[in-house]
Each structure stands twice: as C-alpha cells, then as structure tokens.
Design an enzyme around this catalytic site. Structure first.
Site, short mmCIF file in Angstrom:
data_model
loop_
_atom_site.label_atom_id
_atom_site.label_comp_id
_atom_site.label_asym_id
_atom_site.label_seq_id
_atom_site.Cartn_x
_atom_site.Cartn_y
_atom_site.Cartn_z
N THR A 87 0.82 -1.22 0.00
CA THR A 87 0.00 0.00 0.00
C THR A 87 0.86 1.27 0.00
O THR A 87 0.43 2.30 -0.51
CB THR A 87 -0.99 0.04 1.18
OG1 THR A 87 -0.27 0.14 2.42
CG2 THR A 87 -1.89 -1.18 1.19
N TYR A 121 0.99 14.23 4.72
CA TYR A 121 2.18 13.46 4.30
C TYR A 121 3.39 14.36 4.18
O TYR A 121 4.50 13.99 4.54
CB TYR A 121 1.91 12.72 2.98
CG TYR A 121 1.34 11.33 3.19
CD1 TYR A 121 0.01 11.15 3.56
CD2 TYR A 121 2.15 10.20 3.08
CE1 TYR A 121 -0.51 9.89 3.79
CE2 TYR A 121 1.63 8.93 3.30
CZ TYR A 121 0.30 8.78 3.65
OH TYR A 121 -0.19 7.53 3.89
N LEU A 135 -2.26 5.51 -0.93
CA LEU A 135 -3.69 5.17 -0.95
C LEU A 135 -3.86 3.75 -0.40
O LEU A 135 -4.12 2.80 -1.15
CB LEU A 135 -4.22 5.32 -2.38
CG LEU A 135 -4.21 6.78 -2.87
CD1 LEU A 135 -4.26 6.85 -4.38
CD2 LEU A 135 -5.37 7.56 -2.26
N HIS A 136 -3.68 3.64 0.93
CA HIS A 136 -3.69 2.31 1.56
C HIS A 136 -5.01 1.57 1.30
O HIS A 136 -5.03 0.50 0.69
CB HIS A 136 -3.50 2.44 3.07
CG HIS A 136 -2.25 3.15 3.48
ND1 HIS A 136 -1.01 2.58 3.37
CD2 HIS A 136 -2.05 4.38 4.02
CE1 HIS A 136 -0.10 3.42 3.83
NE2 HIS A 136 -0.70 4.52 4.23
N ASP A 137 -6.11 2.14 1.81
CA ASP A 137 -7.39 1.41 1.77
C ASP A 137 -7.94 1.21 0.36
O ASP A 137 -8.51 0.16 0.06
CB ASP A 137 -8.42 2.14 2.65
CG ASP A 137 -8.01 2.15 4.13
OD1 ASP A 137 -7.19 1.30 4.52
OD2 ASP A 137 -8.51 3.00 4.88
#
Ligand code: BDR
Ligand code: CA
Length: 324
Positions: free
Chosen positions: A195, A230, A240-242
């Site tokens: 991610t 960030y 954009l982890h999720d």
C-alpha cells in the site's frame, strides 16, 4: 457481481475506498460498518453515512445501510490518527447530509445478518482496526465461518507506520487482529509493503482535480488535506492504503499475493501490533493469509480514476438503478 461489506474508519483513504466500491459495477455493497480508528466511532459512522449519501446522489434506491460498531479495542489503549485525517476524519471537507439514519443494530449483528443472508458469498473489506470483525467472530462464530473472505488493509512484512514495527490498523487492536488471522477464514492482506507503493504524486492529484466532478472534486479536496499531512512527515506523495483493497477485488490482476503464515504480536515490548510474516516458512506452520507483495500502480491509479469519474457518466452511479 461480488457481494461485499466494508468495515472501515473513515478516514480519508477509507473515504476514497468507499466511493470506489460504491461506483464499481463489479461489486454489490450490502452495507458499511464503522469502527473507531482514525477518529472515534461516532464520527466514522457519521462519515460513512455521509459518503454513502454522496455516492447515492439523492437516488433513494442507492441508500446503502450503515451500522455503528466498536469505538475502542477491548485491551489496547485508544489510538487515533487525527494528525493525518483531521479531527473530523475527512480533512474538513463538508459532505451532503444523509437522508437516511444509521442502522439500529450494532455492526456485529449487521455483519452476522449479512453473512447469513448471503449464503456463503459475503466478502468483507476490512480497512480499519479489526475490532468489529473480532466481535462478530466471538458473538456469532457459526455465521462468521460462512464469510467467504476477509480482505484486510493492515500489517506489514517489514516496517510499521504507527510504530517502527507496527502498522496502524493492527496496532490499534492487536488482539482483534490476532483473532481474525487465526480464524481460518480465507484472508488477503494488503500491508504497507504494497500500500505504501500505491502512491499518488502531487502532479497526479492535480490531474484528478483538473478532471473534477460531483464525487471526484470533494474526493480531491480530502486528498489535498491528506497530501499536506504526508508533507508534514517529509513525504511528497500520498499512499492510498485502503483503496488498494477495493481495487484488487475489482481487478485481481493488480496485486500479486503469496501464501504466508502471519502471526500478530500482542505482547511485545517494542513490537506490539507487528504482523510477523513467515516469508521463508521457518516456523513450518501452514499459510493463513495471501499477502500482497507486488502491485501494478499505473493500473491501480487508472482504475481509481475510472471509478471516481463514473459518477458523472450518463447512467452512472449517481442515477437511480432503474435509469441505469
Ligand atoms: C491505515 O491506517 C489508517 O490511518 C488508514 O485509514 C489505513 O487504513 C494505514 O496504515
Ligand atoms: Ca482505514
């Protein structure tokens, strides 16, 4: 069509994931359950409902049910990520007032009902701390066993982000995560290894802003806040982890997974919340998760853009189902 339920703590990257899922013709979102994480659960539940209202665009037949879950972990101390997502969880971006209320039942009852109704086809997108899922496992083990898969954003085979060792979602409730990884339910894990590489650069964000749109514009306003956070950490691109979890369910070619044994450290002195990923099979225990190791970042950004833009397409997600 895959039947999914999103368990989340919106959260800016959760918001993008929800908006992507609600736009994807490949997915049927049967509900959203909120958990305390990035911010408290009263706020994450309200945010989830507001995001569902944004996606529905006033179409009554697109009202996705949202249930409130746990605010805190049973054992771990309270952990929040307001420094990244803002005190309202969505970077101060105002969304439409939802015209329908939260469900009257708690998240674990909602997940049980959805699992039973689906007859074994329900897949859970778990993009917050795993407290609600562990509560479901504890309260309704038989129904939980009928869940087809749990797709997790959490953990890391390497370093963490909440601590040097632990990723936020697992660190926020390590005992819940341990229960989920030991459940025997098929699991995919998109940890920080992949991610962190699902990144959007400032110029990529400017390109999205230039496209604009009913859903894309507020999404970009949230991402502006996220990028600023960030930058505060010295990074010049956001992760954009999720959204990567939703992306790989829509297009399984985007992430490469390998089967590994994953254990969760619940009692470490310096490593609480670490996912110990047995890449070399040293413990000789059977794999319990498919762990993401590679991704197609160009394909991922293209899919995200296509889904968020589809709200403005004729017959797109903003219109009623009958009109589509
Ligand atoms: C995870 O932590 C949260 O802050 C994000 O929403 C994501 O689910 C990344 O570590
Ligand atoms: Ca999240």
């Amino acid at each position: 069509m895959k039947k999914i339920l999103i368990d989340c703590d919106p959260g800016i990257d959760d918001a993008i994931a929800i908006l992507m899922a609600l736009a994807a013709p490949e997915l049927e979102v049967v509900g959203i359950t909120a958990v305390g994480g990035n911010v408290g659960v009263d706020t994450t539940a309200r945010n989830a409902l507001a995001l569902a209202a944004l996606a529905a665009g006033g179409a009554p037949d697109r009202q996705v049910p949202v249930a409130r879950g746990a605010d805190l972990a049973m054992f771990a101390e309270k952990r929040r990520a307001e420094s990244v997502h803002g005190i309202d969880g969505l970077g101060g971006v105002r969304l439409p007032e939802p015209s329908w209320p939260l469900e009257k039942i708690p998240a674990w009852d909602f997940i049980r009902d959805a699992a039973l109704r689906s007859g074994g086809s329900l897949e859970i997108v778990a993009i917050g701390p795993l407290t609600n899922i562990a509560m479901t496992l504890a309260a309704y083990p038989a129904a939980a066993r009928s869940i087809k898969a749990i797709h997790i954003m959490g953990g890391s085979a390497g370093l963490g982000n909440a601590t040097p060792a632990a990723e936020f979602n697992i660190y926020a409730d390590p005992h819940a995560a341990a229960a989920v990884f030991q459940s025997g339910i098929p699991i995919t894990m998109c940890g920080l290894d992949v991610t962190r590489r699902a990144s959007l650069t400032p110029s990529g964000l400017e390109a999205l802003k230039a496209i604009g749109g009913r859903v894309l514009s507020p999404a970009c306003a949230m991402l502006d806040h996220y990028l600023a956070a960030y930058r505060g950490f010295g990074l010049n691109a956001l992760a954009l982890h999720d959204p990567l979890v939703v992306a790989h369910i829509v297009d399984p070619s985007l992430v490469t997974f390998r089967p590994y044994r994953v254990e969760v450290e619940t009692e470490g002195k310096y490593t609480t919340g670490k996912t110990v990923v047995d890449i070399h099979g040293i413990a000789k225990r059977p794999p319990n998760a498919q762990v993401g190791v590679e991704l197609d970042v160009v394909g991922f950004i293209a899919l995200m853009t296509r889904l968020l833009c589809s709200y403005d397409a004729p017959g797109g997600q903003g219109s009623s189902r009958e009109a589509r």
